[in-house]
Write a protein that holds these residues in place. Structure first.
Motif, PDB file in Angstrom:
ATOM      1  N   ASP A  70       0.837  -1.201   0.000  1.00  0.00           N
ATOM      2  CA  ASP A  70       0.000   0.000   0.000  1.00  0.00           C
ATOM      3  C   ASP A  70       0.875   1.256   0.000  1.00  0.00           C
ATOM      4  OD1 ASP A  70      -2.284  -1.599   0.132  1.00  0.00           O
ATOM      5  OD2 ASP A  70      -2.264  -1.619   2.321  1.00  0.00           O
ATOM      6  N   TRP A  71       1.966   1.232   0.764  1.00  0.00           N
ATOM      7  CA  TRP A  71       2.876   2.378   0.805  1.00  0.00           C
ATOM      8  C   TRP A  71       3.557   2.587  -0.557  1.00  0.00           C
ATOM      9  CZ3 TRP A  71       2.745   5.997   4.275  1.00  0.00           C
ATOM     10  CH2 TRP A  71       2.315   5.717   5.563  1.00  0.00           C
ATOM     11  N   ILE A  72       3.913   1.492  -1.222  1.00  0.00           N
ATOM     12  CA  ILE A  72       4.530   1.599  -2.542  1.00  0.00           C
ATOM     13  C   ILE A  72       3.540   2.217  -3.534  1.00  0.00           C
ATOM     14  CG2 ILE A  72       5.469   0.289  -4.497  1.00  0.00           C
ATOM     15  CD1 ILE A  72       6.589  -1.710  -2.452  1.00  0.00           C
ATOM     16  N   SER A  73       2.297   1.739  -3.480  1.00  0.00           N
ATOM     17  CA  SER A  73       1.264   2.310  -4.361  1.00  0.00           C
ATOM     18  C   SER A  73       1.038   3.778  -4.046  1.00  0.00           C
ATOM     19  CB  SER A  73      -0.050   1.532  -4.201  1.00  0.00           C
ATOM     20  OG  SER A  73       0.062   0.232  -4.722  1.00  0.00           O
ATOM     21  N   LEU A  74       1.034   4.115  -2.757  1.00  0.00           N
ATOM     22  CA  LEU A  74       0.820   5.495  -2.356  1.00  0.00           C
ATOM     23  C   LEU A  74       1.911   6.400  -2.910  1.00  0.00           C
ATOM     24  CD1 LEU A  74      -1.004   7.325  -0.577  1.00  0.00           C
ATOM     25  CD2 LEU A  74       0.620   6.942   1.284  1.00  0.00           C
ATOM     26  N   PHE A  75       3.143   5.921  -2.906  1.00  0.00           N
ATOM     27  CA  PHE A  75       4.258   6.707  -3.430  1.00  0.00           C
ATOM     28  C   PHE A  75       4.051   7.012  -4.916  1.00  0.00           C
ATOM     29  CE2 PHE A  75       8.271   6.967  -5.704  1.00  0.00           C
ATOM     30  CZ  PHE A  75       8.960   7.928  -4.985  1.00  0.00           C
ATOM     31  N   TRP A  76       3.747   5.984  -5.710  1.00  0.00           N
ATOM     32  CA  TRP A  76       3.624   6.187  -7.151  1.00  0.00           C
ATOM     33  C   TRP A  76       2.350   6.936  -7.527  1.00  0.00           C
ATOM     34  CZ3 TRP A  76       7.750   6.078  -9.803  1.00  0.00           C
ATOM     35  CH2 TRP A  76       8.796   5.210  -9.475  1.00  0.00           C
ATOM     36  N   LEU A  77       1.253   6.659  -6.817  1.00  0.00           N
ATOM     37  CA  LEU A  77       0.019   7.390  -7.081  1.00  0.00           C
ATOM     38  C   LEU A  77       0.195   8.875  -6.791  1.00  0.00           C
ATOM     39  CD1 LEU A  77      -2.580   4.892  -5.572  1.00  0.00           C
ATOM     40  CD2 LEU A  77      -2.425   5.559  -7.980  1.00  0.00           C
ATOM     41  N   SER A 190     -10.159   4.264   5.324  1.00  0.00           N
ATOM     42  CA  SER A 190     -11.222   5.153   4.856  1.00  0.00           C
ATOM     43  C   SER A 190     -10.714   6.002   3.694  1.00  0.00           C
ATOM     44  CB  SER A 190     -11.710   6.053   5.990  1.00  0.00           C
ATOM     45  OG  SER A 190     -10.728   7.021   6.318  1.00  0.00           O
ATOM     46  N   ALA A 191     -11.664   6.437   2.857  1.00  0.00           N
ATOM     47  CA  ALA A 191     -11.298   7.299   1.739  1.00  0.00           C
ATOM     48  C   ALA A 191     -10.683   8.600   2.231  1.00  0.00           C
ATOM     49  CB  ALA A 191     -12.546   7.588   0.882  1.00  0.00           C
ATOM     50  N   TYR A 192     -11.164   9.092   3.366  1.00  0.00           N
ATOM     51  CA  TYR A 192     -10.649  10.335   3.941  1.00  0.00           C
ATOM     52  C   TYR A 192      -9.190  10.173   4.357  1.00  0.00           C
ATOM     53  CZ  TYR A 192     -10.219  14.283   7.177  1.00  0.00           C
ATOM     54  OH  TYR A 192      -9.803  15.424   7.846  1.00  0.00           O
ATOM     55  N   ASP A 193      -8.879   9.072   5.067  1.00  0.00           N
ATOM     56  CA  ASP A 193      -7.502   8.834   5.503  1.00  0.00           C
ATOM     57  C   ASP A 193      -6.568   8.639   4.309  1.00  0.00           C
ATOM     58  OD1 ASP A 193      -8.120   9.072   8.157  1.00  0.00           O
ATOM     59  OD2 ASP A 193      -8.213   6.929   8.561  1.00  0.00           O
ATOM     60  N   TRP A 194      -7.055   7.944   3.288  1.00  0.00           N
ATOM     61  CA  TRP A 194      -6.229   7.710   2.103  1.00  0.00           C
ATOM     62  C   TRP A 194      -5.884   9.024   1.412  1.00  0.00           C
ATOM     63  CZ3 TRP A 194      -3.170   4.110   0.484  1.00  0.00           C
ATOM     64  CH2 TRP A 194      -2.798   4.005  -0.863  1.00  0.00           C
ATOM     65  N   ALA A 195      -6.863   9.930   1.341  1.00  0.00           N
ATOM     66  CA  ALA A 195      -6.617  11.242   0.732  1.00  0.00           C
ATOM     67  C   ALA A 195      -5.584  12.022   1.537  1.00  0.00           C
ATOM     68  CB  ALA A 195      -7.919  12.033   0.631  1.00  0.00           C
ATOM     69  N   LEU A 196      -5.674  11.963   2.873  1.00  0.00           N
ATOM     70  CA  LEU A 196      -4.708  12.668   3.717  1.00  0.00           C
ATOM     71  C   LEU A 196      -3.314  12.064   3.585  1.00  0.00           C
ATOM     72  CD1 LEU A 196      -6.733  13.253   7.016  1.00  0.00           C
ATOM     73  CD2 LEU A 196      -6.316  14.860   5.146  1.00  0.00           C
ATOM     74  N   LEU A 197      -3.236  10.740   3.543  1.00  0.00           N
ATOM     75  CA  LEU A 197      -1.943  10.081   3.385  1.00  0.00           C
ATOM     76  C   LEU A 197      -1.308  10.456   2.042  1.00  0.00           C
ATOM     77  CD1 LEU A 197      -2.909   6.575   4.786  1.00  0.00           C
ATOM     78  CD2 LEU A 197      -1.105   8.034   5.715  1.00  0.00           C
ATOM     79  N   ALA A 198      -2.125  10.501   0.991  1.00  0.00           N
ATOM     80  CA  ALA A 198      -1.611  10.905  -0.321  1.00  0.00           C
ATOM     81  C   ALA A 198      -1.107  12.342  -0.280  1.00  0.00           C
ATOM     82  CB  ALA A 198      -2.712  10.752  -1.371  1.00  0.00           C
ATOM     83  N   GLY A 199      -1.804  13.194   0.469  1.00  0.00           N
ATOM     84  CA  GLY A 199      -1.367  14.584   0.589  1.00  0.00           C
ATOM     85  C   GLY A 199      -0.030  14.705   1.294  1.00  0.00           C
ATOM     86  N   VAL A 200       0.150  13.952   2.376  1.00  0.00           N
ATOM     87  CA  VAL A 200       1.417  13.985   3.107  1.00  0.00           C
ATOM     88  C   VAL A 200       2.546  13.446   2.233  1.00  0.00           C
ATOM     89  CG1 VAL A 200       2.667  13.050   5.082  1.00  0.00           C
ATOM     90  CG2 VAL A 200       0.315  13.842   5.367  1.00  0.00           C
ATOM     91  N   MET A 201       2.274  12.355   1.514  1.00  0.00           N
ATOM     92  CA  MET A 201       3.291  11.768   0.636  1.00  0.00           C
ATOM     93  C   MET A 201       3.684  12.750  -0.467  1.00  0.00           C
ATOM     94  SD  MET A 201       5.241   9.194  -0.180  1.00  0.00           S
ATOM     95  CE  MET A 201       4.603   7.714   0.630  1.00  0.00           C
ATOM     96  N   THR A 202       2.685  13.392  -1.091  1.00  0.00           N
ATOM     97  CA  THR A 202       2.977  14.345  -2.152  1.00  0.00           C
ATOM     98  C   THR A 202       3.713  15.569  -1.615  1.00  0.00           C
ATOM     99  OG1 THR A 202       0.905  13.655  -3.192  1.00  0.00           O
ATOM    100  CG2 THR A 202       1.993  15.585  -4.115  1.00  0.00           C
TER     101      THR A 202
END
Length: 312
Positions: A70-77, A190-202
């Motif tokens: 999931d972390w790898i996907s989060l990085f590339w997404l 949750s979709a909300y947490d995923w969006a926040l995690l993507a924001g922190v990663m970006t």
């Protein structure tokens, strides 16, 4: 009946995301002194900071729910669907204009629908074909109109601008498909947490690029100009990245992939409206015809999904 309500709820979230995302095409126009890459970095630095603050109380829960893949996907997404995509959008807007870029990117629904044609609950392609053709014809018509009327004064920039716009089309089509499928494989997030995690990663990725790309520009603009750029980037980050991303993640979980792609036409319409308001004129007859085709494609596709046979 229940399935129809789920689709309508997903459409509501998807339309909301599209309206929020319409502002991303106007942002680079409000900061013309910055390149597409520089404005993207500034936007996602703001987005990452906002997400880090919001995620702090939920960090342990969100972190525990993610696996290594999931972390790898989060990085590339985050890298491709946020940073690279918006760099290409910003460059396309500045080189080829809001209308040209937004309408090429508006072909995303066609690619996403084609990518999702074999997914569960997807409507057969032969039934989607009329709505896809309708949306595609609208995008092609208004793109042709924009190129004919705008190329004369931008002959040196129109080619690179079109390449950037088509690059944005490909990167976000990949993101829409990959993000939806990743979310469906993570019921505990949750979709909300995923969006926040993507924001922190970006935001973290942007921080690494900020010094080489923004550093040389610091002395070229006065503090007041930087404050203006920061306010524009922060506004786009809050509305498009945070709110739009959360709404889209909800839509991705409720809608079949083919239909979620169709909803993205709303982003194109919102961008067109903002672009026309900014430029101080309304669409002409050819542009109105293209907009009607785009809206018809969305409504037609919705009716196809609502009318699909339901399993017991």
């Amino acid at each position: 009946m229940l399935a129809d309500r789920v689709v309508l709820k997903g459409m509501f979230y998807g339309v909301g995301a599209g309206l929020c995302w319409g502002v991303i095409f106007l942002g680079p126009k409000l900061a013309p002194e910055l390149s597409g890459a520089q404005f993207a970095i500034l936007r996602f630095l703001c987005y990452g900071l906002i997400c880090a603050v919001l995620l702090t109380p939920r960090w342990r829960i969100a972190y525990a729910a993610l696996r290594r893949e999931d972390w790898i996907s989060l990085f590339w997404l985050s890298l491709i669907g946020n940073l690279l995509y918006y760099t290409l959008v910003g460059s396309g807007v500045q080189l080829a204009g809001v209308a040209t870029t937004s309408l090429i990117v508006g072909l995303i629904p066609v690619l996403v629908a084609l990518a999702g044609r074999n997914d569960d609950q997807a409507v057969p392609l032969r039934r989607l074909a009329p709505s896809l053709c309708c949306a595609g014809a609208g995008a092609a018509l208004i793109s042709l109109h924009t190129l004919q009327t705008g190329a004369a004064g931008q002959s040196a920039h129109i080619g690179p601008g079109l390449l950037c716009a088509f690059g944005a089309l490909l990167t976000w089509s990949w993101f829409a498909v990959s993000n939806a499928r990743r979310l469906n494989r993570m019921p505990g997030v949750s979709a909300y947490d995923w969006a926040l995690l993507a924001g922190v990663m970006t935001g973290a990725q942007s921080l690494l690029l900020a010094i080489p790309l923004l550093g040389p520009e610091i002395t070229h603009h006065d503090p007041q100009k930087w404050l203006s750029h920061l306010m524009v980037a922060g506004g786009v980050a809050l509305l498009a990245s945070l709110l739009g991303g959360a709404l889209w993640n909800q839509a991705s979980r409720l809608l079949p992939l083919a239909l979620s792609g169709q909803v993205l036409v709303i982003e194109t319409l919102a961008a067109l409206l903002l672009g026309f308001v900014w430029e101080g004129h309304w669409p002409d007859a050819m542009q109105w015809s293209a907009i009607v085709l785009l809206v018809t494609g969305v409504v037609w596709c919705l009716r196809c999904h609502q009318a699909r046979p339901q399993s017991g």
